[in-house]
Write a protein that holds these residues in place. Structure first.
Motif, PDB file in Angstrom:
ATOM      1  N   ASP A  78     -51.863 -63.040 -57.447  1.00  0.00           N
ATOM      2  CA  ASP A  78     -50.473 -62.058 -57.568  1.00  0.00           C
ATOM      3  C   ASP A  78     -49.369 -62.737 -57.465  1.00  0.00           C
ATOM      4  N   PHE A 148     -54.694 -58.623 -65.382  1.00  0.00           N
ATOM      5  CA  PHE A 148     -55.114 -57.413 -63.868  1.00  0.00           C
ATOM      6  C   PHE A 148     -56.078 -56.798 -63.827  1.00  0.00           C
TER       7      PHE A 148
ATOM      8  N   ASP B  94     -52.748 -53.930 -50.481  1.00  0.00           N
ATOM      9  CA  ASP B  94     -51.726 -54.459 -51.789  1.00  0.00           C
ATOM     10  C   ASP B  94     -51.307 -52.827 -51.910  1.00  0.00           C
ATOM     11  N   THR B  97     -49.180 -52.022 -58.556  1.00  0.00           N
ATOM     12  CA  THR B  97     -47.721 -52.323 -59.296  1.00  0.00           C
ATOM     13  C   THR B  97     -47.625 -51.126 -60.226  1.00  0.00           C
ATOM     14  N   LEU B 108     -44.305 -55.235 -58.099  1.00  0.00           N
ATOM     15  CA  LEU B 108     -45.509 -55.882 -58.036  1.00  0.00           C
ATOM     16  C   LEU B 108     -45.418 -55.786 -56.496  1.00  0.00           C
ATOM     17  N   VAL B 110     -45.773 -58.686 -54.191  1.00  0.00           N
ATOM     18  CA  VAL B 110     -47.043 -60.420 -53.449  1.00  0.00           C
ATOM     19  C   VAL B 110     -46.880 -60.590 -51.798  1.00  0.00           C
TER      20      VAL B 110
END
Lengths: 159, 623
Positions: A78, A148, B94, B97, B108, B110
């Motif tokens: 990431d 991805f 997470d 995205t 996105l 991180v």
């Protein structure tokens, strides 16, 4: 003088009649063996269970280590793709181009290309690789979205 | 052979004599006392038995209890024990995205960290405060406040800093300072900087979407948090190797937008320049794929309080509605042609002004009464002529004409939210035809007395470019599911508004607007493509209901909507400039907005790979 003990000796004929039939009593020794076997078995089972638990713990530690490594790799992925996205962003490219003295083009011109010339160039240089031609390990050739997707699908396959 | 003697042997004799002698010894037998019942529990045998019974009962109870704890009833104790030595904390998932149409990241998450302290566990407040100040770059004041908190020890949890980058967070964690916690907290980043911020929107510090697509698709983008268990030794230190992921976090889904990052960037860049140059208030640009309704760019910029033009955090192109002005004439002319009440060559005697109800309505410039064709009315953007076309639709019945016109405006998508359903999106203002009063009944024909958003107006004109079929605009092209598979979004809904023939007639007329009318600047510098479009110079209603500002000047809203290649439209673009300078030539759509269209077109051509048509019309400079 004869020994007094000698007088206790029985005549052979009389002994046959009076002596009880003595037999080995196996019961007690068999129990001992049985108990010993059970103990050995129990000890073996305990040792086996201990070994098994140790192996399970080792495997679990290995799984945890791999899991942590996987998460760490995903985080690194990431971070790297964020860095790449910044590097590829139009705003950065425009900034860098401006720093180099470049200005946006004011005109665009379309030049017709001779189909034969195009075919010749393709034949000599080869075409850009398609997704089908890409072998595992050469993910750098994929576009950001496909990279991805690959990583994401790997994540769902993890235990 | 000797036979055994019947007399006892000497051995036997002597033995029996000793026995006899022993028997002769006389001793007093001890008195056998009857068992005493000291405790009232019977004799010793009875007491032993009772004791055994008690032991069996106690042991049995213990065994039963142990059995229950080990099998079914032990959960409570296990949990109580775990509570004492282990802690479970949330593992943040997470956030998904957001990609552009080419798979480039627009937003996105991180890895990042939140640094907090538990003052009650900090053993050396001064050293801890200094270490955190050095690592996090805290100001002296913040470090002093932190030190005071650590010394006070009246709180069990204090945030020191959130959204800390990965390297700093890991460096602080490596200190292993007592009472200092470093927890994962993803950071949301826009790698393209401000590019697309108006559309993408924002998340708050907790990672929740609060604006734009981040808010609209918050549930979709948000993942499911996991949990992590750690064992702790007395003193608060975690036991090495005790970390266990109880439930792994599940990342959110991902969005693939229809936006093109490069076109979006260029649209915003040009718009900032234009608004800045004109000293205008704000501006918007919409770039739309003609066939699919995909929004390729959606830019909004505004001059802020410090007089700096910046990309807005709000999507003004969908949220703010203005009177569109002359661009709406396209709708009226197309409706008249589709109803058959006029043809492109139908003529009207058009004065430069005419009284309607209480208002004297005028064209943009003074001219003698003129015999104008419908095409001329559109090309020269005559207000009075457009009213005539509107009135022609009812076959002499004025109410019927207004009703038909209103239905067409609805068909073109005015007066209701688009399919984007963007957070805070405005439906615009389109009163029902029966609710219109006075001159409003006719001014709607040329875009005054109604309000539309930029996205509504772009979609309306795109209907003409798309041969008469309205295509709902869309921003989301697809999603990426948990398995990494791309799921394409449903295609935009469509409905036919006018016939293909009518749409092509209007396309041709709009081509003339650029070729020899008010939109000529939209073609400047574009040598390979023919542009068609329509300018609009609307008046912007002020809080007092009029169109004049405090300085007594008219307040304008200038726009240009066009498409190219005119022969086979592939892209529709709307440019609008809010409050261009009132006393300047640049207050009009053709002067304020059309040049931006011309500047943006080459980027669109390049990014979309649009090939110029083999033949262009007489306005085209290449063929």
């Amino acid at each position: 003088m004869a020994s007094p003990l000698r007088s206790l000796q029985l005549q052979p004929g009389a002994a046959d009649a009076a002596r009880p039939q003595l037999t080995v009593v196996p019961g007690r020794r068999r129990m001992a063996w049985f108990a010993m076997s059970v103990m050995v078995l129990a000890a073996g089972l305990l040792l086996g269970a201990t070994y098994l638990h140790t192996r399970i713990a080792e495997r679990q530690l290995e799984i945890d280590r791999l899991d942590a490594a996987f998460r760490s790799a995903q985080e690194e992925f990431d971070v790297l793709r964020a860095e790449r996205a910044v590097l590829r962003s139009p705003s950065r490219l425009a900034e860098q181009a401006g720093a180099l003295g470049m200005i946006p083009g004011s005109e665009s011109e379309f030049v017709p290309i001779d189909p034969m010339l195009l075919a010749t160039v393709i034949a000599q240089t080869g075409q850009l690789p398609t997704l089908d031609a890409i072998v595992p390990g050469s993910y750098a050739r994929l576009d950001p979205l496909d990279q991805f997707r690959l990583v994401k699908s790997t994540g769902t396959e993890a235990p | 052979m000797r036979t055994p003697s019947a007399a006892p042997s000497r051995l036997h004799r002597s033995t029996s004599q000793r026995q006899r002698q022993k028997r002769r010894v006389r001793a007093e037998r001890p008195e056998v006392r009857p068992p005493r019942d000291r405790f009232g529990l019977g004799g010793s045998t009875a007491r032993l038995r009772l004791l055994l019974l008690v032991l069996v009962v106690v042991l049995g109870y213990v065994l039963v209890k142990v059995g229950r704890i080990q099998s079914t009833g032990g959960e409570y104790y296990r949990e109580a024990a775990e509570d004492q030595w282990s802690r479970t904390r949330e593992l943040p998932a997470d956030r998904g995205t957001i990609f552009d149409r080419d798979g480039e990241e627009l937003a996105l998450s991180v890895p990042g960290y939140a640094v907090s302290v538990n003052p009650k566990l900090v053993t050396n407040p001064e050293a801890t405060a200094r270490a955190l100040q050095a690592a996090l770059g805290l100001s002296d004041g913040d470090a002093r406040d932190l030190y005071d908190e650590l010394v006070a020890k009246d709180k069990g949890f204090v945030y020191v800093q959130r959204q800390v980058d990965q390297a700093t967070g890991e460096a602080i964690a490596a200190l292993r300072a007592n009472g200092v916690n470093v927890d994962r907290e993803p950071i949301r980043v826009l790698p393209g900087g401000e590019t697309g911020r108006s559309v993408i929107g924002l998340t708050n510090i907790d990672g929740d979407g609060i604006a734009g697509l981040e808010a609209q698709f918050d549930d979709f983008l948000t993942g499911t948090p996991g949990s992590l268990r750690n064992d702790f030794a007395p003193g608060g230190r975690s036991v090495a190797g005790s970390e266990e992921v109880v439930a792994p976090p599940v990342p959110g889904n991902d969005l693939i937008l229809t936006l093109d990052r490069s076109i979006q960037f260029e649209a915003e860049r040009l718009l900032v320049d234009r608004v800045d140059t004109l000293l205008a208030k704000s501006g918007t640009i919409i770039v739309m794929d003609t066939d699919t309704g995909d929004v390729l760019a959606m830019a909004s910029v505004q001059r802020d309080d410090e007089d700096v033009v910046q990309i807005t955090s709000g999507n003004y192109a969908a949220v703010n509605a203005y009177e569109p002005g002359s661009v709406a004439k396209v709708i009226t002319i197309a409706a008249g042609l589709n109803e058959g009440s006029v043809t492109p060559d139908s003529t009207f005697v058009v004065p430069w002004r005419r009284q309607y109800a209480d208002d004297l309505l005028k064209d943009s410039h003074q001219h003698p009464d003129e015999l104008m064709t419908v095409e001329q009315i559109l090309v020269e953007s005559s207000n009075i002529g457009t009213i005539d076309v509107q009135m022609s639709m009812g076959e002499g019945e004025w109410d019927r004409a207004r009703e038909i016109h209103w239905n067409y405006m609805r068909g073109f998508g005015l007066g209701e939210k688009t399919a984007l359903d963007f957070p805070g999106e405005s439906p615009g203002i389109l009163k029902h035809w029966t609710d219109l009063w006075g001159s409003e009944r006719v001014t709607v024909a040329y875009g005054q007395g109604l309000a539309s958003t930029s996205i509504q107006l772009a979609a309306a004109v795109n209907t003409i470019a798309n041969d008469g079929t309205y295509v709902a605009p869309r921003l989301v092209a697809g999603t990426v599911d948990a398995a990494g598979e791309v799921v394409p979004a449903e295609p935009s809904t469509t409905h036919e508004v006018v016939s293909q023939g009518v749409a092509e007639e209007v396309q041709r007329m709009m081509r003339q607007v650029v070729c020899r009318g008010t939109g000529s600047r939209a073609q400047q510098g574009i040598t390979n493509f023919s542009v068609a479009g329509k300018t609009g110079t609307g008046l912007k209603a002020q809080p007092d209901g009029g169109y004049y500002n405090e300085a007594g000047e008219l307040v304008y809203y200038a726009s240009f909507v066009g498409f190219f290649p005119a022969e086979d439209p592939q892209v529709t673009v709307l440019v609008s400039i809010d409050e261009p300078p009132a006393g300047d030539i640049n207050r009009f759509g053709g002067t304020a907005a059309a040049p931006v269209f011309a500047d943006l077109a080459p980027t669109i051509v390049h990014e979309q790979g649009i090939v110029p048509p083999a033949v262009t019309d007489e306005c085209g400079q290449a063929g």
